[in-house]
Design a protein around this motif. Structure first.
Motif, PDB file in Angstrom:
ATOM      1  N   ARG A  58       0.926  -1.243  -0.082  1.00  0.00           N
ATOM      2  CA  ARG A  58       0.040  -0.062  -0.103  1.00  0.00           C
ATOM      3  C   ARG A  58       0.921   1.206   0.006  1.00  0.00           C
ATOM      4  O   ARG A  58       0.386   2.042  -0.656  1.00  0.00           O
ATOM      5  N   ASP A  59       1.886   1.238   0.601  1.00  0.00           N
ATOM      6  CA  ASP A  59       2.849   2.272   0.512  1.00  0.00           C
ATOM      7  C   ASP A  59       3.440   2.647  -0.710  1.00  0.00           C
ATOM      8  O   ASP A  59       3.535   3.670  -1.067  1.00  0.00           O
ATOM      9  N   ASP A  60       3.792   1.736  -1.466  1.00  0.00           N
ATOM     10  CA  ASP A  60       4.304   1.701  -2.670  1.00  0.00           C
ATOM     11  C   ASP A  60       3.198   2.401  -3.829  1.00  0.00           C
ATOM     12  O   ASP A  60       3.519   3.131  -4.481  1.00  0.00           O
ATOM     13  N   GLU A  61       2.111   1.670  -3.585  1.00  0.00           N
ATOM     14  CA  GLU A  61       0.909   2.590  -4.149  1.00  0.00           C
ATOM     15  C   GLU A  61       0.739   4.016  -4.137  1.00  0.00           C
ATOM     16  O   GLU A  61       0.128   4.713  -5.029  1.00  0.00           O
ATOM     17  N   GLY A  64       3.056   6.183  -6.142  1.00  0.00           N
ATOM     18  CA  GLY A  64       2.692   6.016  -7.393  1.00  0.00           C
ATOM     19  C   GLY A  64       4.091   5.849  -8.256  1.00  0.00           C
ATOM     20  O   GLY A  64       4.389   6.065  -9.482  1.00  0.00           O
ATOM     21  N   ARG A  65       5.167   5.080  -7.669  1.00  0.00           N
ATOM     22  CA  ARG A  65       6.486   5.115  -8.494  1.00  0.00           C
ATOM     23  C   ARG A  65       6.737   3.436  -8.230  1.00  0.00           C
ATOM     24  O   ARG A  65       6.502   2.575  -7.267  1.00  0.00           O
ATOM     25  N   PRO A  66       7.547   3.115  -9.352  1.00  0.00           N
ATOM     26  CA  PRO A  66       8.104   1.499  -9.126  1.00  0.00           C
ATOM     27  C   PRO A  66       8.870   1.490  -8.100  1.00  0.00           C
ATOM     28  O   PRO A  66       9.718   2.340  -7.849  1.00  0.00           O
ATOM     29  N   ARG A  67       9.054   0.306  -7.463  1.00  0.00           N
ATOM     30  CA  ARG A  67       9.877  -0.195  -6.555  1.00  0.00           C
ATOM     31  C   ARG A  67      11.052  -1.125  -7.247  1.00  0.00           C
ATOM     32  O   ARG A  67      10.708  -1.917  -7.749  1.00  0.00           O
TER      33      ARG A  67
END
Length: 97
Positions: A58-61, A64-67
């Motif tokens: 959810r933090d990655d979402e 809005g950037r790829p990890r």
């Protein structure tokens, strides 16, 4: 899926889910880093996230950037022509300072 836009994650055009469900790269998604962290991505995509992982995803979402590591992000930037590495946080410096 949670927004009801598609019936399954792999049906969303911009999702990497299809690459993970097929178990191989799709020309843009390098599946190895996620498979190394979450070996059963297929089950996770079909049945939900393991306990403790949902917050990370959810933090990655929200950003809005790829990890990925620096090399992965640099390659993705070259391929897409987009700036993907987060910039320095805080106010922008004033010109002339």
């Amino acid at each position: 899926m949670s927004a009801g836009l598609v019936s399954a994650p792999e049906h969303w055009r911009w999702s990497s889910a299809a690459a993970y469900l097929k178990g191989r790269r799709d020309g843009l998604t390098d599946t190895a880093p996620m498979f190394s962290r979450f070996p059963d991505m297929k089950a996770m995509l079909k049945g939900g996230l393991p306990e403790g992982v949902e917050g990370i995803v959810r933090d990655d979402e929200t950003i809005g950037r790829p990890r990925g590591d620096a090399a992965f992000l640099a390659k993705l930037e070259r391929k897409t022509g987009r700036h993907l590495v987060p910039g320095k946080r805080g106010p922008k410096p004033r010109e002339g300072n």
